[in-house]
Design a protein around this motif. Structure first.
Motif, PDB file in Angstrom:
ATOM      1  N   PHE A 180      -3.837   1.660   1.089  1.00 51.69           N
ATOM      2  CA  PHE A 180      -3.589   2.167  -0.256  1.00 51.69           C
ATOM      3  C   PHE A 180      -4.204   3.561  -0.402  1.00 51.69           C
ATOM      4  N   GLU A 181      -5.433   3.702   0.029  1.00 55.65           N
ATOM      5  CA  GLU A 181      -6.097   4.999  -0.020  1.00 55.65           C
ATOM      6  C   GLU A 181      -5.436   5.987   0.927  1.00 55.65           C
ATOM      7  N   ALA A 241       0.823  -1.207   0.000  1.00 52.28           N
ATOM      8  CA  ALA A 241       0.000   0.000   0.000  1.00 52.28           C
ATOM      9  C   ALA A 241       0.863   1.266   0.000  1.00 52.28           C
ATOM     10  N   TYR A 242       1.931   1.267   0.757  1.00 48.73           N
ATOM     11  CA  TYR A 242       2.798   2.437   0.870  1.00 48.73           C
ATOM     12  C   TYR A 242       3.352   2.845  -0.492  1.00 48.73           C
ATOM     13  N   TYR A 243       3.764   1.851  -1.287  1.00 46.52           N
ATOM     14  CA  TYR A 243       4.361   2.147  -2.586  1.00 46.52           C
ATOM     15  C   TYR A 243       3.331   2.218  -3.712  1.00 46.52           C
ATOM     16  N   GLY A 244       2.087   1.890  -3.419  1.00 40.35           N
ATOM     17  CA  GLY A 244       1.081   1.860  -4.476  1.00 40.35           C
ATOM     18  C   GLY A 244       1.235   0.687  -5.406  1.00 40.35           C
ATOM     19  N   ASP A 245       1.866  -0.396  -4.909  1.00 33.11           N
ATOM     20  CA  ASP A 245       2.063  -1.601  -5.693  1.00 33.11           C
ATOM     21  C   ASP A 245       0.872  -2.543  -5.523  1.00 33.11           C
ATOM     22  N   HIS A 250      -2.824   6.891  -3.055  1.00 32.22           N
ATOM     23  CA  HIS A 250      -2.690   6.306  -4.383  1.00 32.22           C
ATOM     24  C   HIS A 250      -4.018   6.169  -5.119  1.00 32.22           C
ATOM     25  N   HIS A 283      -2.408   6.227   1.798  1.00 25.94           N
ATOM     26  CA  HIS A 283      -1.126   6.729   1.271  1.00 25.94           C
ATOM     27  C   HIS A 283      -1.285   7.536  -0.008  1.00 25.94           C
ATOM     28  N   ALA A 307      -7.477  -0.170  -5.525  1.00 25.99           N
ATOM     29  CA  ALA A 307      -6.220  -0.837  -5.191  1.00 25.99           C
ATOM     30  C   ALA A 307      -6.077  -2.121  -6.002  1.00 25.99           C
TER      31      ALA A 307
END
Length: 351
Positions: A220-221, A191-195, A225, A223, A231
């Motif tokens: 994900f939200e 989630a932090y990296y949007g991966d 992205h 952070h 996600a």
């Protein structure tokens, strides 16, 4: 939405015949299975990374490159690349090279690995699995996005002005999934990296998968992205298919009962009730797979395990014929465009 298969490359004795394939046979079978997956219209083949018997999947990039040279369309991925015991510099170099060779027809899934003895073989401590995964990916992420990297961490030699070569194809890093069965820290990392976040989903009940996926979506939200529902989620699954439910259960039971991971444990009936394992007809697999969206939401990748526990190659190839029917029906149910299939001759001509 992508559909495909993943393999862990186990070399297991067939409990119905007592025959164990050679390592050579198992490695070559992996290639044949991948070619068949493309033939029946699947989107993805993911290969594992293990460094201990009874597995032969120690070199995923070699296997992926060979498969890629003999296929035309199918995407190659991993299941998983060991981010804890593989130097992130090697991952950056090897997978960027593979990205060029395959013209971008690849991605990778990172995982910690859960085989304790493997860690010290590579100078690591399994008790540091989460910190290793976090630190090594932080470096890998930078290596693909920065040309001159100064870096110092806890687990490897510092870098000064280091440039990983080759650079990613067209300046775009390969897409990364973070795979996990039980670790919220890995969902947080994704989630932090949007991966992407890939929930293996094959050993635990739906309620556990639902919690992990929901946590990833929320973070994900958080952070920034995008919306939680946007996600990028993938799920694993296991199937054994036959034209009748009774035939499927009868044929698969000896393999299930003696499987290296869950054999001699819960009954087949209990395991199918408590996990996503589906043993039955194509229609039953379609219905069960569609039900995953009830607790995981809309998701982007569904991978099935079909070649484990000593199943002979001929059986696996037949399973893929049936799985091709399943995936075609899933695409229809989900309103997705059909994917072209290939003939065996056409697939062979790509070699």
């Amino acid at each position: 939405m992508e559909f495909g298969i993943f393999t862990v490359g186990d070399v297991t004795t067939d409990p119905t015949t007592g025959r164990t394939p050679t390592e050579h046979e198992r490695i070559k079978a992996t290639v044949e299975i991948a070619r068949k997956a493309e033939e029946v219209g699947l989107d993805v083949v993911a290969v594992g990374q293990h460094h201990n018997p009874p597995f032969v999947a120690s070199s995923p990039t070699t296997t992926m490159a060979y498969i890629g040279a003999q296929t035309e369309r199918i995407k190659l991925s991993t299941s998983t690349t060991l981010i804890t015991t593989t130097d992130p510099v090697r991952i950056a170099e090897d997978y960027a090279t593979l990205q060029h060779l395959l013209d971008g027809r690849m991605d990778l899934m990172l995982g910690r690995g859960n085989t304790g003895p493997v860690y010290p073989w590579f100078g690591k401590d399994i008790r540091q699995g989460i910190p290793l995964a976090v630190e090594n990916y932080a470096l890998l992420h930078r290596l693909w996005r920065e040309e001159n990297v100064d870096w110092q961490g806890k687990f490897r030699t510092p870098l000064q002005g280091f440039t990983s070569t080759p650079r990613p194809l067209d300046g775009e890093a390969p897409f990364v999934w973070h795979g996990s069965i039980r670790s919220p820290e890995i969902a947080e990392q994704a989630a932090y990296y949007g991966d992407g976040f890939f929930s293996n989903h094959i050993f635990w009940p739906a309620s556990h998968t639902a919690r992990m996926v929901e946590f990833y979506r929320q973070r994900f939200e958080h952070h920034g992205h995008g919306r939680a529902e946007d996600a990028v989620v993938g799920l694993g699954g296991q199937v054994y298919l036959a034209r009748s439910h009774e035939q499927a259960v009868r044929e698969f039971r000896p393999y299930f009962d003696n499987a290296p991971v869950y054999g001699h444990g819960p009954s087949l009936e209990d395991f199918t009730r408590q996990t996503p394992l589906t043993v039955g007809t194509p229609a039953e697999v379609v219905e069960r797979t569609l039900s995953f969206r009830e607790y995981a939401g809309d998701y982007q990748r569904q991978l099935f395990l079909v070649d484990h526990a000593g199943l002979p190659l001929s059986t696996v190839l037949h399973q893929l014929d049936l799985l091709g029917e399943v995936v075609a029906e899933l695409r229809t149910e989900l309103g997705l465009a059909a994917v072209p299939t290939t003939t065996p001759a056409a697939a062979g001509s790509a070699a």
